[in-house]
Motif scaffolding. Structure first.
Motif, PDB file in Angstrom:
ATOM      1  N   SER A 240      -5.563  -0.171   4.365  1.00 56.75           N
ATOM      2  CA  SER A 240      -4.246   0.168   4.938  1.00 56.75           C
ATOM      3  C   SER A 240      -4.352   1.266   5.993  1.00 56.75           C
ATOM      4  O   SER A 240      -5.320   1.316   6.740  1.00 56.75           O
ATOM      5  CB  SER A 240      -3.259   0.543   3.827  1.00 56.75           C
ATOM      6  OG  SER A 240      -1.947   0.617   4.352  1.00 56.75           O
ATOM      7  N   ASP A 241      -3.372   2.172   6.045  1.00 55.85           N
ATOM      8  CA  ASP A 241      -3.310   3.142   7.133  1.00 55.85           C
ATOM      9  C   ASP A 241      -4.355   4.255   7.033  1.00 55.85           C
ATOM     10  O   ASP A 241      -4.366   5.152   7.874  1.00 55.85           O
ATOM     11  CB  ASP A 241      -1.900   3.751   7.223  1.00 55.85           C
ATOM     12  CG  ASP A 241      -0.965   2.887   8.050  1.00 55.85           C
ATOM     13  OD1 ASP A 241      -1.455   2.214   8.973  1.00 55.85           O
ATOM     14  OD2 ASP A 241       0.246   2.890   7.783  1.00 55.85           O
ATOM     15  N   LEU A 242      -5.241   4.209   6.041  1.00 54.43           N
ATOM     16  CA  LEU A 242      -6.338   5.188   6.055  1.00 54.43           C
ATOM     17  C   LEU A 242      -7.255   4.920   7.249  1.00 54.43           C
ATOM     18  O   LEU A 242      -7.736   5.862   7.888  1.00 54.43           O
ATOM     19  CB  LEU A 242      -7.142   5.150   4.746  1.00 54.43           C
ATOM     20  CG  LEU A 242      -8.223   6.222   4.662  1.00 54.43           C
ATOM     21  CD1 LEU A 242      -7.625   7.618   4.550  1.00 54.43           C
ATOM     22  CD2 LEU A 242      -9.175   5.969   3.503  1.00 54.43           C
TER      23      LEU A 242
ATOM     24  N   GLY B  22      -3.652  10.993   2.409  1.00 54.05           N
ATOM     25  CA  GLY B  22      -3.889  11.365   3.806  1.00 54.05           C
ATOM     26  C   GLY B  22      -2.728  10.905   4.665  1.00 54.05           C
ATOM     27  O   GLY B  22      -1.961  11.706   5.174  1.00 54.05           O
ATOM     28  N   HIS B  23      -2.613   9.582   4.811  1.00 52.32           N
ATOM     29  CA  HIS B  23      -1.484   9.036   5.593  1.00 52.32           C
ATOM     30  C   HIS B  23      -0.176   9.445   4.905  1.00 52.32           C
ATOM     31  O   HIS B  23       0.703  10.028   5.515  1.00 52.32           O
ATOM     32  CB  HIS B  23      -1.628   7.529   5.690  1.00 52.32           C
ATOM     33  CG  HIS B  23      -0.547   6.874   6.479  1.00 52.32           C
ATOM     34  ND1 HIS B  23      -0.348   7.115   7.817  1.00 52.32           N
ATOM     35  CD2 HIS B  23       0.428   5.985   6.115  1.00 52.32           C
ATOM     36  CE1 HIS B  23       0.693   6.398   8.238  1.00 52.32           C
ATOM     37  NE2 HIS B  23       1.182   5.722   7.227  1.00 52.32           N
ATOM     38  N   THR B  24      -0.054   9.116   3.617  1.00 49.83           N
ATOM     39  CA  THR B  24       0.939   9.738   2.741  1.00 49.83           C
ATOM     40  C   THR B  24       0.160  10.216   1.512  1.00 49.83           C
ATOM     41  O   THR B  24      -1.009   9.880   1.344  1.00 49.83           O
ATOM     42  CB  THR B  24       2.064   8.765   2.303  1.00 49.83           C
ATOM     43  OG1 THR B  24       1.501   7.735   1.479  1.00 49.83           O
ATOM     44  CG2 THR B  24       2.760   8.141   3.509  1.00 49.83           C
TER      45      THR B  24
ATOM     46  N   SER C 248       0.839  -1.199   0.000  1.00 53.12           N
ATOM     47  CA  SER C 248       0.000   0.000   0.000  1.00 53.12           C
ATOM     48  C   SER C 248       0.875   1.251   0.000  1.00 53.12           C
ATOM     49  O   SER C 248       0.553   2.252  -0.620  1.00 53.12           O
ATOM     50  CB  SER C 248      -0.923   0.004   1.216  1.00 53.12           C
ATOM     51  OG  SER C 248      -0.163   0.123   2.408  1.00 53.12           O
ATOM     52  N   HIS C 249       1.971   1.194   0.742  1.00 54.68           N
ATOM     53  CA  HIS C 249       2.973   2.266   0.759  1.00 54.68           C
ATOM     54  C   HIS C 249       4.257   1.661   1.306  1.00 54.68           C
ATOM     55  O   HIS C 249       4.315   0.441   1.523  1.00 54.68           O
ATOM     56  CB  HIS C 249       2.478   3.478   1.560  1.00 54.68           C
ATOM     57  CG  HIS C 249       2.220   3.250   3.017  1.00 54.68           C
ATOM     58  ND1 HIS C 249       1.353   2.284   3.491  1.00 54.68           N
ATOM     59  CD2 HIS C 249       2.719   3.855   4.123  1.00 54.68           C
ATOM     60  CE1 HIS C 249       1.324   2.326   4.813  1.00 54.68           C
ATOM     61  NE2 HIS C 249       2.158   3.267   5.225  1.00 54.68           N
ATOM     62  N   LEU C 250       5.286   2.462   1.527  1.00 58.47           N
ATOM     63  CA  LEU C 250       6.610   1.890   1.777  1.00 58.47           C
ATOM     64  C   LEU C 250       7.153   2.158   3.177  1.00 58.47           C
ATOM     65  O   LEU C 250       8.350   1.998   3.416  1.00 58.47           O
ATOM     66  CB  LEU C 250       7.606   2.383   0.712  1.00 58.47           C
ATOM     67  CG  LEU C 250       7.282   1.925  -0.715  1.00 58.47           C
ATOM     68  CD1 LEU C 250       8.223   2.593  -1.727  1.00 58.47           C
ATOM     69  CD2 LEU C 250       7.376   0.400  -0.845  1.00 58.47           C
ATOM     70  N   HIS C 251       6.313   2.541   4.135  1.00 60.51           N
ATOM     71  CA  HIS C 251       6.777   2.616   5.521  1.00 60.51           C
ATOM     72  C   HIS C 251       7.264   1.228   5.941  1.00 60.51           C
ATOM     73  O   HIS C 251       6.755   0.211   5.468  1.00 60.51           O
ATOM     74  CB  HIS C 251       5.642   3.107   6.438  1.00 60.51           C
ATOM     75  CG  HIS C 251       5.381   4.582   6.325  1.00 60.51           C
ATOM     76  ND1 HIS C 251       4.177   5.153   6.679  1.00 60.51           N
ATOM     77  CD2 HIS C 251       6.165   5.594   5.887  1.00 60.51           C
ATOM     78  CE1 HIS C 251       4.246   6.475   6.482  1.00 60.51           C
ATOM     79  NE2 HIS C 251       5.438   6.753   5.997  1.00 60.51           N
ATOM     80  N   PHE C 252       8.228   1.216   6.875  1.00 59.48           N
ATOM     81  CA  PHE C 252       8.940  -0.032   7.205  1.00 59.48           C
ATOM     82  C   PHE C 252       8.024  -1.168   7.634  1.00 59.48           C
ATOM     83  O   PHE C 252       8.351  -2.340   7.455  1.00 59.48           O
ATOM     84  CB  PHE C 252       9.963   0.244   8.328  1.00 59.48           C
ATOM     85  CG  PHE C 252       9.348   0.394   9.693  1.00 59.48           C
ATOM     86  CD1 PHE C 252       8.853   1.623  10.128  1.00 59.48           C
ATOM     87  CD2 PHE C 252       9.249  -0.694  10.550  1.00 59.48           C
ATOM     88  CE1 PHE C 252       8.265   1.763  11.381  1.00 59.48           C
ATOM     89  CE2 PHE C 252       8.664  -0.574  11.812  1.00 59.48           C
ATOM     90  CZ  PHE C 252       8.169   0.661  12.224  1.00 59.48           C
ATOM     91  N   ASP C 253       6.863  -0.824   8.221  1.00 54.36           N
ATOM     92  CA  ASP C 253       5.975  -1.848   8.768  1.00 54.36           C
ATOM     93  C   ASP C 253       4.972  -2.365   7.729  1.00 54.36           C
ATOM     94  O   ASP C 253       4.023  -3.064   8.074  1.00 54.36           O
ATOM     95  CB  ASP C 253       5.244  -1.317  10.021  1.00 54.36           C
ATOM     96  CG  ASP C 253       4.602   0.049   9.794  1.00 54.36           C
ATOM     97  OD1 ASP C 253       5.006   0.764   8.856  1.00 54.36           O
ATOM     98  OD2 ASP C 253       3.680   0.403  10.558  1.00 54.36           O
ATOM     99  N   HIS C 254       5.195  -2.034   6.472  1.00 49.59           N
ATOM    100  CA  HIS C 254       4.305  -2.495   5.394  1.00 49.59           C
ATOM    101  C   HIS C 254       5.036  -3.242   4.285  1.00 49.59           C
ATOM    102  O   HIS C 254       4.396  -3.875   3.453  1.00 49.59           O
ATOM    103  CB  HIS C 254       3.527  -1.310   4.811  1.00 49.59           C
ATOM    104  CG  HIS C 254       2.558  -0.727   5.787  1.00 49.59           C
ATOM    105  ND1 HIS C 254       1.207  -1.011   5.765  1.00 49.59           N
ATOM    106  CD2 HIS C 254       2.756   0.065   6.868  1.00 49.59           C
ATOM    107  CE1 HIS C 254       0.611  -0.400   6.776  1.00 49.59           C
ATOM    108  NE2 HIS C 254       1.528   0.265   7.461  1.00 49.59           N
ATOM    109  N   CYS C 255       6.365  -3.150   4.262  1.00 44.90           N
ATOM    110  CA  CYS C 255       7.097  -3.760   3.141  1.00 44.90           C
ATOM    111  C   CYS C 255       8.382  -4.455   3.579  1.00 44.90           C
ATOM    112  O   CYS C 255       9.255  -4.713   2.757  1.00 44.90           O
ATOM    113  CB  CYS C 255       7.400  -2.705   2.076  1.00 44.90           C
ATOM    114  SG  CYS C 255       8.479  -1.368   2.652  1.00 44.90           S
TER     115      CYS C 255
END
Ligand SMILES: [Zn+2]
Length: 287
Positions: A220-222, A199-201, A118-125
């Motif tokens: 995801s983080d939405l 929003g989140h990114t 969904s995005h590339l923050h450390f806790d997602h990839c």
């Protein structure tokens, strides 16, 4: 940590969605600062839903979804992985259970055809890559990986959330072309598409799964957990909180009437559920 809180909830059973089968799997539970997780919401309110430990931390899931379409095995999100720097392990923990969870589904790394972040923050990839001989290489050697081009560019801008980006989770894959950078909403394979919800990114994408007239969405983080349904319960991590509110409105306007199954990326207990409005107009989740 209390015993109850460190306990892993049981893996939920796969569910059918039209011709597809969905399994909620997880890399484990990690810990986030409760204040950061609930933004401007006062602790007297959020701690009723999610009690904090002595360090004000709350447990959060590293939740992935495995989609079996019949033709492809698709992994949505890859948790925090096993390469976190020591300092981050101290803060968040590093459960590193995703490959074991996949094995329990009868799959090895070679069986994954597609990985969508969904995005590339450390806790997602984090499990996108593993280190071999000091070099980060694809964990899933046959897979085509997908993320938004704008998200990858943002990862290199070192903005406020710069500390959350670890380049070895994606740069080696972008270099070889194994990670494809998308520009906006797109279908990946029939029934699986991505849609940007800022929003989140700015470029975080949700993953939509559609088959047999039914829809599930990894938002995801939405809406990271079932405790974040309220429009204004926005995480302090979000770069554009007012856009989070607008994106949530847009999401609910389709997900509620459409009866979509909403998947929660960080819920420590509930990987998915149906968001509904109660008779009093409150947003609630039904499992
Ligand atoms: Zn994030």
């Amino acid at each position: 940590m209390s015993g109850a809180r460190s306990q892993e909830p049981e893996a939920s059973r796969p569910v059918s969605l039209g011709d597809f089968e969905l399994s909620a799997i997880r890399d484990g539970i990690y810990h986030l600062d409760g204040g950061a997780f609930f933004g401007v919401v006062p602790k007297v309110l959020w701690s009723k839903k999610t009690p904090a430990d002595g360090n004000n931390r709350v447990p959060a899931g590293l939740n992935s979804v495995l989609v079996r379409t019949g033709e492809k095995n698709i992994l949505i999100e890859t948790g925090a992985g096993n390469k976190l720097p020591e300092k981050m392990v101290e803060i968040f923990g590093q459960p590193a259970k995703l490959l074991e969870a996949l094995r329990q589904e009868g799959l090895g790394p070679d069986d994954i055809d597609i990985v969508i972040n969904s995005h590339l923050h450390f806790d997602h990839c984090g499990w996108n890559t593993v280190r071999r001989n000091g070099k980060a290489v694809a964990t899933f050697p046959r897979a085509q990986y997908y993320v938004q081009d704008g998200e990858w560019k943002h990862a290199h801008e070192r903005q406020r959330d710069g500390v959350s980006y670890l380049h070895e989770n994606y740069d080696p894959l972008v270099e070889t072309g194994q990670m494809k950078l998308l520009r906006g909403n797109q279908e990946i394979v029939p029934g699986i598409s991505v849609e940007v919800f800022p929003g989140h990114t700015r470029d975080m994408q949700a993953i939509l799964i559609q088959s047999g007239g039914q829809t599930a969405c990894y938002i995801s983080d939405l809406i990271p957990t079932s405790a974040h349904l309220d429009l204004n319960w926005v995480m302090a991590f979000d770069l554009y909180p007012l856009e989070t509110v607008e994106s949530r409105k847009r999401y609910y306007s389709r997900a509620i009437p459409g009866g979509w199954l909403t998947m929660f990326t960080h819920d420590p207990q509930m990987p998915w559920g149906y968001v509904e409005r109660s008779a009093s107009g409150k947003l609630v989740v039904r499992t």
